[in-house]
Design a protein around this motif. Structure first.
Motif, PDB file in Angstrom:
ATOM      1  N   ILE A   1       9.002   5.683  -4.126  1.00  0.00           N
ATOM      2  CA  ILE A   1       8.354   5.079  -2.964  1.00  0.00           C
ATOM      3  C   ILE A   1       7.640   6.146  -2.145  1.00  0.00           C
ATOM      4  CG2 ILE A   1      10.017   3.178  -2.777  1.00  0.00           C
ATOM      5  CD1 ILE A   1      11.238   4.665  -0.383  1.00  0.00           C
ATOM      6  N   GLY A   2       6.641   5.699  -1.394  1.00  0.00           N
ATOM      7  CA  GLY A   2       5.997   6.516  -0.389  1.00  0.00           C
ATOM      8  C   GLY A   2       6.144   5.835   0.958  1.00  0.00           C
TER       9      GLY A   2
ATOM     10  N   ARG B   1      18.807   6.032  -2.439  1.00  0.00           N
ATOM     11  CA  ARG B   1      18.581   5.017  -3.469  1.00  0.00           C
ATOM     12  C   ARG B   1      17.269   5.230  -4.219  1.00  0.00           C
ATOM     13  NH1 ARG B   1      18.141  -1.537  -2.310  1.00  0.00           N
ATOM     14  NH2 ARG B   1      17.351  -2.125  -4.371  1.00  0.00           N
ATOM     15  N   PHE B   2      16.246   5.741  -3.523  1.00  0.00           N
ATOM     16  CA  PHE B   2      14.920   5.878  -4.120  1.00  0.00           C
ATOM     17  C   PHE B   2      14.506   7.350  -4.164  1.00  0.00           C
ATOM     18  CE2 PHE B   2      15.070   1.931  -1.606  1.00  0.00           C
ATOM     19  CZ  PHE B   2      14.893   0.994  -2.615  1.00  0.00           C
ATOM     20  N   ARG B   3      13.523   7.628  -5.014  1.00  0.00           N
ATOM     21  CA  ARG B   3      12.896   8.933  -5.008  1.00  0.00           C
ATOM     22  C   ARG B   3      11.677   8.847  -4.094  1.00  0.00           C
ATOM     23  NH1 ARG B   3      12.340   9.397  -9.942  1.00  0.00           N
ATOM     24  NH2 ARG B   3      10.097   9.255 -10.328  1.00  0.00           N
ATOM     25  N   VAL B   4      11.791   9.458  -2.927  1.00  0.00           N
ATOM     26  CA  VAL B   4      10.741   9.368  -1.915  1.00  0.00           C
ATOM     27  C   VAL B   4       9.736  10.497  -2.131  1.00  0.00           C
ATOM     28  CG1 VAL B   4      10.224   9.313   0.544  1.00  0.00           C
ATOM     29  CG2 VAL B   4      12.396   8.383  -0.287  1.00  0.00           C
ATOM     30  N   GLN B   5       8.460  10.130  -2.255  1.00  0.00           N
ATOM     31  CA  GLN B   5       7.405  11.109  -2.464  1.00  0.00           C
ATOM     32  C   GLN B   5       6.458  11.135  -1.262  1.00  0.00           C
ATOM     33  OE1 GLN B   5       5.415  10.850  -6.229  1.00  0.00           O
ATOM     34  NE2 GLN B   5       7.296  10.524  -7.387  1.00  0.00           N
ATOM     35  N   PRO B   6       6.032  12.295  -0.812  1.00  0.00           N
ATOM     36  CA  PRO B   6       5.073  12.369   0.300  1.00  0.00           C
ATOM     37  C   PRO B   6       3.748  11.715  -0.076  1.00  0.00           C
ATOM     38  CG  PRO B   6       6.073  14.512  -0.164  1.00  0.00           C
ATOM     39  CD  PRO B   6       6.436  13.626  -1.304  1.00  0.00           C
ATOM     40  N   VAL B   7       3.110  11.073   0.887  1.00  0.00           N
ATOM     41  CA  VAL B   7       1.815  10.443   0.657  1.00  0.00           C
ATOM     42  C   VAL B   7       0.854  10.845   1.769  1.00  0.00           C
ATOM     43  CG1 VAL B   7       2.754   8.476  -0.611  1.00  0.00           C
ATOM     44  CG2 VAL B   7       2.521   8.344   1.878  1.00  0.00           C
ATOM     45  N   ASN B   8      -0.418  10.810   1.464  1.00  0.00           N
ATOM     46  CA  ASN B   8      -1.472  11.035   2.437  1.00  0.00           C
ATOM     47  C   ASN B   8      -2.142   9.703   2.756  1.00  0.00           C
ATOM     48  OD1 ASN B   8      -1.195  13.927   2.452  1.00  0.00           O
ATOM     49  ND2 ASN B   8      -2.236  13.972   0.470  1.00  0.00           N
ATOM     50  N   TYR B   9      -2.470   9.511   4.024  1.00  0.00           N
ATOM     51  CA  TYR B   9      -3.108   8.263   4.433  1.00  0.00           C
ATOM     52  C   TYR B   9      -3.810   8.485   5.764  1.00  0.00           C
ATOM     53  CZ  TYR B   9       1.023   7.919   7.451  1.00  0.00           C
ATOM     54  OH  TYR B   9       2.003   8.178   8.368  1.00  0.00           O
ATOM     55  N   ARG B  10      -4.751   7.597   6.088  1.00  0.00           N
ATOM     56  CA  ARG B  10      -5.445   7.672   7.369  1.00  0.00           C
ATOM     57  C   ARG B  10      -4.640   6.873   8.397  1.00  0.00           C
ATOM     58  NH1 ARG B  10     -10.653   5.480   7.910  1.00  0.00           N
ATOM     59  NH2 ARG B  10     -10.103   3.927   6.329  1.00  0.00           N
ATOM     60  N   ARG B  11      -3.899   7.589   9.214  1.00  0.00           N
ATOM     61  CA  ARG B  11      -3.026   6.924  10.183  1.00  0.00           C
ATOM     62  C   ARG B  11      -3.813   6.021  11.127  1.00  0.00           C
ATOM     63  NH1 ARG B  11       0.838  11.023  12.572  1.00  0.00           N
ATOM     64  NH2 ARG B  11       1.739  10.752  10.501  1.00  0.00           N
TER      65      ARG B  11
ATOM     66  N   ALA C   1      -2.698   7.936  -0.872  1.00  0.00           N
ATOM     67  CA  ALA C   1      -2.660   8.751  -2.083  1.00  0.00           C
ATOM     68  C   ALA C   1      -1.359   9.555  -2.097  1.00  0.00           C
ATOM     69  CB  ALA C   1      -3.864   9.690  -2.130  1.00  0.00           C
ATOM     70  N   PRO C   2      -0.707   9.675  -3.254  1.00  0.00           N
ATOM     71  CA  PRO C   2      -1.198   9.188  -4.546  1.00  0.00           C
ATOM     72  C   PRO C   2      -0.922   7.699  -4.757  1.00  0.00           C
ATOM     73  CG  PRO C   2       0.931  10.248  -4.820  1.00  0.00           C
ATOM     74  CD  PRO C   2       0.553  10.420  -3.380  1.00  0.00           C
ATOM     75  N   GLN C   3      -1.714   7.095  -5.615  1.00  0.00           N
ATOM     76  CA  GLN C   3      -1.458   5.743  -6.072  1.00  0.00           C
ATOM     77  C   GLN C   3      -0.471   5.797  -7.240  1.00  0.00           C
ATOM     78  OE1 GLN C   3      -3.306   2.523  -4.985  1.00  0.00           O
ATOM     79  NE2 GLN C   3      -3.036   3.912  -3.254  1.00  0.00           N
ATOM     80  N   GLY C   4       0.041   4.634  -7.608  1.00  0.00           N
ATOM     81  CA  GLY C   4       0.886   4.550  -8.792  1.00  0.00           C
ATOM     82  C   GLY C   4       2.375   4.639  -8.551  1.00  0.00           C
ATOM     83  N   LEU C   5       2.805   4.817  -7.282  1.00  0.00           N
ATOM     84  CA  LEU C   5       4.243   4.756  -7.013  1.00  0.00           C
ATOM     85  C   LEU C   5       4.712   3.311  -7.167  1.00  0.00           C
ATOM     86  CD1 LEU C   5       4.566   7.080  -3.879  1.00  0.00           C
ATOM     87  CD2 LEU C   5       4.576   7.679  -6.307  1.00  0.00           C
ATOM     88  N   ASP C   6       6.013   3.135  -7.328  1.00  0.00           N
ATOM     89  CA  ASP C   6       6.533   1.780  -7.510  1.00  0.00           C
ATOM     90  C   ASP C   6       6.325   0.929  -6.262  1.00  0.00           C
ATOM     91  OD1 ASP C   6       7.393   2.345 -10.089  1.00  0.00           O
ATOM     92  OD2 ASP C   6       9.356   3.033  -9.403  1.00  0.00           O
ATOM     93  N   ALA C   7       6.421   1.536  -5.075  1.00  0.00           N
ATOM     94  CA  ALA C   7       6.266   0.774  -3.829  1.00  0.00           C
ATOM     95  C   ALA C   7       5.935   1.722  -2.690  1.00  0.00           C
ATOM     96  CB  ALA C   7       7.530  -0.019  -3.510  1.00  0.00           C
ATOM     97  N   TYR C   8       5.447   1.116  -1.606  1.00  0.00           N
ATOM     98  CA  TYR C   8       5.136   1.854  -0.389  1.00  0.00           C
ATOM     99  C   TYR C   8       5.791   1.132   0.787  1.00  0.00           C
ATOM    100  CZ  TYR C   8       1.692   4.024  -3.414  1.00  0.00           C
ATOM    101  OH  TYR C   8       1.098   4.692  -4.461  1.00  0.00           O
ATOM    102  N   VAL C   9       6.511   1.885   1.607  1.00  0.00           N
ATOM    103  CA  VAL C   9       7.130   1.345   2.811  1.00  0.00           C
ATOM    104  C   VAL C   9       6.183   1.633   3.973  1.00  0.00           C
ATOM    105  CG1 VAL C   9       9.096   1.492   4.388  1.00  0.00           C
ATOM    106  CG2 VAL C   9       9.459   1.655   1.907  1.00  0.00           C
ATOM    107  N   VAL C  10       5.682   0.580   4.608  1.00  0.00           N
ATOM    108  CA  VAL C  10       4.677   0.705   5.663  1.00  0.00           C
ATOM    109  C   VAL C  10       5.301   0.284   6.990  1.00  0.00           C
ATOM    110  CG1 VAL C  10       2.399  -0.025   6.456  1.00  0.00           C
ATOM    111  CG2 VAL C  10       2.848   0.247   3.999  1.00  0.00           C
TER     112      VAL C  10
END
Length: 246
Positions: free
Chosen positions: A37-38, A86-96, A127-136
């Motif tokens: 997730i990101g 529970r999840f593998r959390v990966q850093p993501v870049n986005y326009r806040r 970014a990156p795309q392709g993670l299983d899910a994104y928590v917004v």
């Protein structure tokens, strides 16, 4: 005829129950399939200053920049700590700013039939795309007193003829967006921590006993908002079945 009507009603109720159970099972299954997730947070760049009450003051809302507080970084840090069990959390870049610019909450009942505006943003701006899910995690809204709307992080003062009441709030909502279909798997607005005070909001808030001058730079106010987030985030993620209930 009466028996037919009773039978029809019973079948209808059973159908609704089966549909709800199937939807819950589908949601639970999709959540279980998530491994990576990101986390996106766009809650805390701006603070609202609201006055309401019986005296008629404060007809226009005010706001102040609190970007120096780093609340979104704090939210991401806390969410990462909670979810990493529970999840593998990966850093993501986005326009806040793009996420913060969406002011109309799709969690609200009036918007249930609309397409969730955050889906396309996750597809195009994260970014990156392709993670299983994104928590917004984004701002939510609530009514204060006689109908004034308050939003996100802020300080509200409610005045009557006899007394003034201060309230600090951190209103936010959380979505889990699937990383390939960009469907919203789950969404929830953070619930109140304590709804026993004179002033009540439909989200995390707490009383303040003093009037703040220079609110955006006040360390006590920043600490109060950070505390609301720290106490409510585990509860919200637990209600969404993303972590064990706390």
């Amino acid at each position: 005829m009466r028996r037919i009507i009773i039978l029809w009603v019973g079948l209808a109720v059973a159908s609704v129950a089966l549909g709800a159970a199937a939807a819950f099972e589908t949601r639970a299954t999709r959540l279980q399939a998530i491994k990576t997730i990101g986390i996106v947070s766009a809650v805390g760049e701006e603070m609202s200053l609201t006055q309401a009450g019986l005296t008629g003051v404060g007809n226009t809302g005010q706001s102040a920049s609190i970007s120096a507080w780093g609340l979104d970084e704090l939210i991401i840090q806390q969410a990462t700590k909670l979810l990493s069990g529970r999840f593998r959390v990966q850093p993501v870049n986005y326009r806040r700013a793009a996420f913060a610019a969406i002011r109309d909450s799709a969690v609200a009942p009036v918007n249930l039939l609309r397409s969730d505006p955050f889906k396309e943003l996750v597809r195009s701006d994260v970014a990156p795309q392709g993670l299983d899910a994104y928590v917004v995690i984004t701002r939510a809204k609530s009514k204060l007193g006689n109908g004034r709307i308050v939003e996100g992080v802020g300080l509200a003062q409610y005045r009557t003829l006899l007394a003034d009441y201060g309230l600090v709030h951190a209103l936010y909502e959380v979505r889990v967006i699937e990383g390939k279909s960009f469907d919203v798997i789950e969404k929830r607005t953070a619930a109140p921590l304590d709804n026993t005070g004179i002033m009540r909001l439909a989200g995390p808030s707490g009383p303040l006993d003093e009037t703040f001058e220079g609110s955006a730079s006040n360390e006590r106010l920043r600490a109060a908002i950070a505390d609301l987030i720290a106490r409510s985030l585990p509860v919200t993620l637990g209600d969404m079945h993303l972590i064990d209930r706390q």
